[in-house]
Write an enzyme that holds these catalytic residues in place. Structure first.
Site, PDB file in Angstrom:
ATOM      1  N   ILE A  23     -46.488  15.233 -26.411  1.00  0.00           N
ATOM      2  CA  ILE A  23     -46.386  13.776 -26.454  1.00  0.00           C
ATOM      3  C   ILE A  23     -46.248  13.198 -25.052  1.00  0.00           C
ATOM      4  O   ILE A  23     -46.897  12.201 -24.707  1.00  0.00           O
ATOM      5  CB  ILE A  23     -45.199  13.358 -27.344  1.00  0.00           C
ATOM      6  CG1 ILE A  23     -45.517  13.652 -28.821  1.00  0.00           C
ATOM      7  CG2 ILE A  23     -44.860  11.888 -27.151  1.00  0.00           C
ATOM      8  CD1 ILE A  23     -44.338  13.464 -29.760  1.00  0.00           C
ATOM      9  N   VAL A  58     -33.592  17.357 -16.168  1.00  0.00           N
ATOM     10  CA  VAL A  58     -32.809  16.132 -16.352  1.00  0.00           C
ATOM     11  C   VAL A  58     -31.325  16.409 -16.556  1.00  0.00           C
ATOM     12  O   VAL A  58     -30.516  15.464 -16.584  1.00  0.00           O
ATOM     13  CB  VAL A  58     -33.359  15.279 -17.525  1.00  0.00           C
ATOM     14  CG1 VAL A  58     -34.783  14.830 -17.236  1.00  0.00           C
ATOM     15  CG2 VAL A  58     -33.254  16.015 -18.850  1.00  0.00           C
ATOM     16  N   GLY A  86     -36.991  16.632 -23.789  1.00  0.00           N
ATOM     17  CA  GLY A  86     -36.051  17.008 -24.841  1.00  0.00           C
ATOM     18  C   GLY A  86     -36.221  18.458 -25.249  1.00  0.00           C
ATOM     19  O   GLY A  86     -37.269  19.069 -25.020  1.00  0.00           O
ATOM     20  N   TYR A 149     -29.681  18.048 -32.630  1.00  0.00           N
ATOM     21  CA  TYR A 149     -30.883  17.284 -32.260  1.00  0.00           C
ATOM     22  C   TYR A 149     -30.836  15.873 -32.851  1.00  0.00           C
ATOM     23  O   TYR A 149     -31.117  14.890 -32.154  1.00  0.00           O
ATOM     24  CB  TYR A 149     -32.119  18.032 -32.759  1.00  0.00           C
ATOM     25  CG  TYR A 149     -33.438  17.421 -32.360  1.00  0.00           C
ATOM     26  CD1 TYR A 149     -33.915  17.545 -31.056  1.00  0.00           C
ATOM     27  CD2 TYR A 149     -34.227  16.744 -33.282  1.00  0.00           C
ATOM     28  CE1 TYR A 149     -35.136  16.998 -30.679  1.00  0.00           C
ATOM     29  CE2 TYR A 149     -35.453  16.197 -32.931  1.00  0.00           C
ATOM     30  CZ  TYR A 149     -35.901  16.322 -31.626  1.00  0.00           C
ATOM     31  OH  TYR A 149     -37.104  15.776 -31.268  1.00  0.00           O
ATOM     32  N   LYS A 153     -30.794  12.329 -30.750  1.00  0.00           N
ATOM     33  CA  LYS A 153     -31.872  11.344 -30.892  1.00  0.00           C
ATOM     34  C   LYS A 153     -31.362  10.025 -31.477  1.00  0.00           C
ATOM     35  O   LYS A 153     -31.871   8.953 -31.136  1.00  0.00           O
ATOM     36  CB  LYS A 153     -32.997  11.922 -31.755  1.00  0.00           C
ATOM     37  CG  LYS A 153     -33.744  13.077 -31.091  1.00  0.00           C
ATOM     38  CD  LYS A 153     -34.397  12.648 -29.787  1.00  0.00           C
ATOM     39  CE  LYS A 153     -35.330  13.693 -29.215  1.00  0.00           C
ATOM     40  NZ  LYS A 153     -35.982  13.245 -27.968  1.00  0.00           N
TER      41      LYS A 153
END
Length: 243
Positions: A23, A58, A86, A149, A153
């Site tokens: 993505i 990150v 992620g 997760y 999110k």
């Protein structure tokens, strides 16, 4: 009354994290195709053609600072941030280790905090900016085996809505895109039976494409999305509707 409408009139400085594949790569390629000046970060490199390829984890604050410095030196202050980096560490709650929890939260949620905080500094000086956080339908609906997760999110929604209230008066928007099941390398490893079972859950009866997610992101960053902030845009074929 002091009003400023954020419109796109020339190429912008765009930073996409997790932009080497899937993505994130499609998002970076879409901004490149629009003529924007794009920098992508990943932990191992390999960004798309036409983009500045930066190495950044990150979870490392110094690495985030360096990535912004490099992007700014090449393209000017970051005007559009897409926080996409992620990871997952899926397992049922009673089997989930402290590291399974903390590693996912540190990357997906704390990483987004670092990125948005650094981006906001430049955007406040510019008095404009677009922050787009890539979440997941799982953050809205939950999923067995993904407590860590889903929590990470879901937290992105709180970040975006709080930033909207903090930064909105400076023509800075903050939104969330929540993809559902998308055709990527991660879903390609599923068996035919697993893929069929997943499609049966989706009202549109198909997987989404990375380009469809990228289309939502570029729209939020466009002049057409200038009055949208604090929103959660699902790109999930109807899977998460009602949430």
């Amino acid at each position: 009354m002091d009003e400023q409408v954020d419109t796109q009139s020339e190429p912008r400085s765009v930073l996409v994290t997790g932009g080497s594949r899937g993505i994130g790569r499609a998002i970076a390629e879409a901004f490149v195709a629009l003529g924007d000046k794009v920098a992508v970060t990943s932990r191992s490199g390999g960004g798309p053609d036409g983009a500045l390829d930066l190495i950044c984890d990150v979870t490392d604050g110094a690495a985030v600072e360096q990535a912004f410095a490099d992007a700014e030196a090449a393209h000017g202050p970051v005007e559009v941030l897409v926080a996409n980096a992620g990871i997952t560490a899926d397992t049922l709650l009673l089997r989930m280790s402290e590291d399974d929890w903390s590693s996912v939260i540190e990357t997906n949620l704390t990483g987004a905090f670092r990125l948005t905080k650094r981006a906001a500094k430049g955007m406040l000086r510019l008095r404009r900016g677009r922050i787009i956080l890539i979440s997941s339908v799982v953050g809205l609906t939950g999923q067995a085996g993904q407590v860590n997760y889903a929590a990470s999110k879901a937290g992105l929604v709180g970040i975006a809505r709080s930033l909207t209230r903090e930064l909105g008066s400076r023509s800075i928007t903050a939104n969330v895109v929540a993809p559902g099941f998308i055709d990527t390398d991660m879903t390609a490893v599923l068996s035919d039976e697993q893929r069929a079972a997943i499609k049966d859950q989706v009202p549109l009866r198909r997987y989404g494409t990375v380009d469809e997610v990228a289309g939502a992101v570029t729209w939020l960053a466009s002049a057409g999305g200038a009055y949208v902030s604090g929103a959660v845009i699902p790109v999930d074929g109807g899977l998460g509707m009602g949430h």
